[in-house]
Design a protein around this motif. Structure first.
Motif, mmCIF file in Angstrom:
data_model
loop_
_atom_site.group_PDB
_atom_site.id
_atom_site.type_symbol
_atom_site.label_atom_id
_atom_site.label_comp_id
_atom_site.label_asym_id
_atom_site.label_seq_id
_atom_site.Cartn_x
_atom_site.Cartn_y
_atom_site.Cartn_z
ATOM 1 N N ALA A 71 -13.141 21.151 7.666
ATOM 2 C CA ALA A 71 -12.462 20.496 8.781
ATOM 3 C C ALA A 71 -13.096 20.912 10.107
ATOM 4 C CB ALA A 71 -10.977 20.863 8.776
ATOM 5 N N HIS A 72 -13.156 19.979 11.036
ATOM 6 C CA HIS A 72 -13.803 20.246 12.320
ATOM 7 C C HIS A 72 -12.924 21.088 13.243
ATOM 8 C CE1 HIS A 72 -17.299 17.372 11.975
ATOM 9 N NE2 HIS A 72 -16.571 17.056 10.918
ATOM 10 N N THR A 73 -11.693 21.330 12.843
ATOM 11 C CA THR A 73 -10.769 22.118 13.672
ATOM 12 C C THR A 73 -10.725 23.591 13.266
ATOM 13 O OG1 THR A 73 -8.977 21.416 12.179
ATOM 14 C CG2 THR A 73 -9.293 20.142 14.208
ATOM 15 N N ASP A 75 -11.746 27.536 12.784
ATOM 16 C CA ASP A 75 -12.399 28.516 13.663
ATOM 17 C C ASP A 75 -13.760 28.936 13.119
ATOM 18 O OD1 ASP A 75 -10.248 28.533 15.448
ATOM 19 O OD2 ASP A 75 -9.215 30.132 14.354
ATOM 20 N N ASP A 76 -13.864 29.085 11.792
ATOM 21 C CA ASP A 76 -15.098 29.527 11.164
ATOM 22 C C ASP A 76 -15.835 28.353 10.530
ATOM 23 O OD1 ASP A 76 -14.748 32.216 11.803
ATOM 24 O OD2 ASP A 76 -13.535 32.585 10.019
ATOM 25 N N HIS A 77 -17.088 28.161 10.919
ATOM 26 C CA HIS A 77 -17.964 27.148 10.334
ATOM 27 C C HIS A 77 -17.336 25.747 10.336
ATOM 28 C CE1 HIS A 77 -20.249 30.640 9.053
ATOM 29 N NE2 HIS A 77 -19.184 31.106 8.448
ATOM 30 N N PRO A 78 -16.792 25.294 11.470
ATOM 31 C CA PRO A 78 -16.166 23.966 11.500
ATOM 32 C C PRO A 78 -17.173 22.863 11.228
ATOM 33 C CG PRO A 78 -16.503 24.800 13.732
ATOM 34 C CD PRO A 78 -16.822 25.926 12.812
ATOM 35 N N GLY A 79 -16.772 21.901 10.401
ATOM 36 C CA GLY A 79 -17.593 20.733 10.122
ATOM 37 C C GLY A 79 -18.778 20.961 9.223
ATOM 38 N N GLN A 80 -18.981 22.178 8.772
ATOM 39 C CA GLN A 80 -20.143 22.434 7.927
ATOM 40 C C GLN A 80 -19.887 22.019 6.480
ATOM 41 O OE1 GLN A 80 -22.078 26.234 8.172
ATOM 42 N NE2 GLN A 80 -21.845 26.369 10.386
ATOM 43 N N VAL A 81 -20.956 21.632 5.808
ATOM 44 C CA VAL A 81 -20.875 21.309 4.386
ATOM 45 C C VAL A 81 -20.947 22.607 3.597
ATOM 46 C CG1 VAL A 81 -21.984 20.096 2.479
ATOM 47 C CG2 VAL A 81 -21.925 19.061 4.756
ATOM 48 N N ALA A 82 -20.102 22.716 2.587
ATOM 49 C CA ALA A 82 -19.992 23.968 1.844
ATOM 50 C C ALA A 82 -19.661 23.696 0.386
ATOM 51 C CB ALA A 82 -18.900 24.850 2.458
ATOM 52 N N PHE A 83 -19.825 24.722 -0.425
ATOM 53 C CA PHE A 83 -19.274 24.705 -1.776
ATOM 54 C C PHE A 83 -17.788 25.027 -1.691
ATOM 55 C CE2 PHE A 83 -23.645 26.438 -2.281
ATOM 56 C CZ PHE A 83 -24.194 25.416 -3.037
ATOM 57 N N PRO A 84 -16.977 24.552 -2.630
ATOM 58 C CA PRO A 84 -15.599 25.040 -2.680
ATOM 59 C C PRO A 84 -15.604 26.557 -2.854
ATOM 60 C CG PRO A 84 -15.915 23.171 -4.162
ATOM 61 C CD PRO A 84 -17.280 23.591 -3.702
ATOM 62 N N GLY A 85 -14.702 27.224 -2.162
ATOM 63 C CA GLY A 85 -14.653 28.674 -2.307
ATOM 64 C C GLY A 85 -13.945 29.332 -1.149
ATOM 65 N N GLY A 86 -13.871 30.654 -1.227
ATOM 66 C CA GLY A 86 -13.191 31.411 -0.188
ATOM 67 C C GLY A 86 -13.085 32.871 -0.575
ATOM 68 N N SER A 87 -12.223 33.573 0.118
ATOM 69 C CA SER A 87 -12.100 35.008 -0.084
ATOM 70 C C SER A 87 -11.452 35.328 -1.429
ATOM 71 C CB SER A 87 -11.285 35.632 1.040
ATOM 72 O OG SER A 87 -9.985 35.072 1.089
ATOM 73 N N VAL A 88 -11.803 36.477 -1.963
ATOM 74 C CA VAL A 88 -11.201 36.971 -3.200
ATOM 75 C C VAL A 88 -9.879 37.640 -2.838
ATOM 76 C CG1 VAL A 88 -11.450 38.519 -5.172
ATOM 77 C CG2 VAL A 88 -13.455 37.308 -4.268
ATOM 78 N N SER A 153 -10.273 20.736 4.972
ATOM 79 C CA SER A 153 -11.467 19.962 4.606
ATOM 80 C C SER A 153 -11.383 18.553 5.162
ATOM 81 C CB SER A 153 -11.622 19.895 3.085
ATOM 82 O OG SER A 153 -11.652 21.189 2.521
ATOM 83 N N ALA A 154 -12.540 18.032 5.600
ATOM 84 C CA ALA A 154 -12.597 16.659 6.091
ATOM 85 C C ALA A 154 -12.872 15.675 4.969
ATOM 86 C CB ALA A 154 -13.674 16.532 7.172
ATOM 87 N N GLN A 155 -13.673 16.090 3.985
ATOM 88 C CA GLN A 155 -13.961 15.251 2.828
ATOM 89 C C GLN A 155 -14.478 16.109 1.682
ATOM 90 O OE1 GLN A 155 -17.448 12.606 2.941
ATOM 91 N NE2 GLN A 155 -18.032 13.474 4.914
ATOM 92 N N VAL A 156 -14.312 15.590 0.481
ATOM 93 C CA VAL A 156 -14.818 16.205 -0.745
ATOM 94 C C VAL A 156 -15.686 15.156 -1.426
ATOM 95 C CG1 VAL A 156 -14.206 17.087 -3.032
ATOM 96 C CG2 VAL A 156 -12.828 17.723 -1.035
ATOM 97 N N PHE A 157 -16.877 15.541 -1.867
ATOM 98 C CA PHE A 157 -17.766 14.536 -2.431
ATOM 99 C C PHE A 157 -18.736 15.163 -3.425
ATOM 100 C CE2 PHE A 157 -19.546 16.222 1.452
ATOM 101 C CZ PHE A 157 -20.895 16.408 1.197
#
Length: 225
Positions: A71-73, A75-88, A153-157
């Motif tokens: 999502a573009h809103t 704080d961290d890495h807004p609008g960037q394309v990424a793999f699904p994931g996050g903190s453990v 997220s803005a989109q999933v593809f």
């Protein structure tokens, strides 16, 4: 070998200590005292019914990978394309469990159709101070995916790997901050730029698999933040 066999063999090489990119990725340092563990899901599967845009005979031709646009809103890495994931999280049994949980929360993925192949050595994500473990997986039975929370997220593809490998879609992403210029491998697909951490991981993975097609690393693409 098939794409599945290539990916499985790569995991086996890492498990035996013969993977080639751990030293390169170790150049991304994080704070030894305050870093946090994280995990991402690199989910590959047979190409869906949306064909690749590239018409080049680039192998593998029938493969895609799951990505999302943040999502573009955020704080961290807004609008960037990424793999699904996050903190453990503390309740996660492992980095694999964390990657799967995050993928479900972000994309609605049905993990019963996912076969985990293994993990790639962790990488440092400098800006967020994460130690990130990529979890490599194969989509045995693809399920519908979607944006679960538009605040995240803005989109999933799913993007065809052939489009990522096409030299016409490859660039060196550049960003200037604090008087310094940073670069990373980049991919222009779906009207988006895949760069930074995700671009580096994909580029390194393709190199290690022997899938990379020669491309013009001098073709620069300024990152617009």
């Amino acid at each position: 070998m098939t794409a599945f066999e290539d990916l499985s063999a790569l995991v086996a090489r890492y498990e035996s200590g013969n993977g080639g990119h751990a030293a390169h990725w170790a150049q991304l340092p994080v704070s030894a005292e305050t870093n946090r563990p994280a995990a991402v899901l690199m989910l590959f599967g047979r190409l869906d019914n949306i064909p690749a845009e590239s018409g080049r005979p680039i192998a593998p031709v029938d493969l895609d990978v799951l990505l999302l646009e943040r999502a573009h809103t955020l704080d961290d890495h807004p609008g960037q394309v990424a793999f699904p994931g996050g903190s453990v999280d503390p309740e996660d049994e492992s980095v694999i469990a964390a990657a799967l949980r995050e993928a479900v929360e972000e994309t609605g993925l049905d993990i019963s159709g996912v076969r985990v192949l293994g993990v790639i050595p962790e990488l440092g994500l400098i800006r967020s101070n994460f130690r990130v473990t990529p979890v490599l997986a194969w989509w045995d039975s693809p399920s519908p995916v979607r944006v679960v929370d538009y605040a995240e997220s803005a989109q999933v593809f799913r993007v065809p790997v052939r489009d990522l490998l096409d030299p016409d879609n490859r660039v060196t992403a550049t960003i200037s901050r604090f008087g310094r210029t940073f670069t990373s491998p980049g991919f222009t697909v779906n009207g988006l730029l895949v760069w930074g951490f995700t671009g580096m991981v994909l580029s390194g993975l393709f190199d290690e698999l022997g899938w990379t097609v020669p491309w013009d690393e001098g073709k620069l693409h300024d990152v617009d933040l």
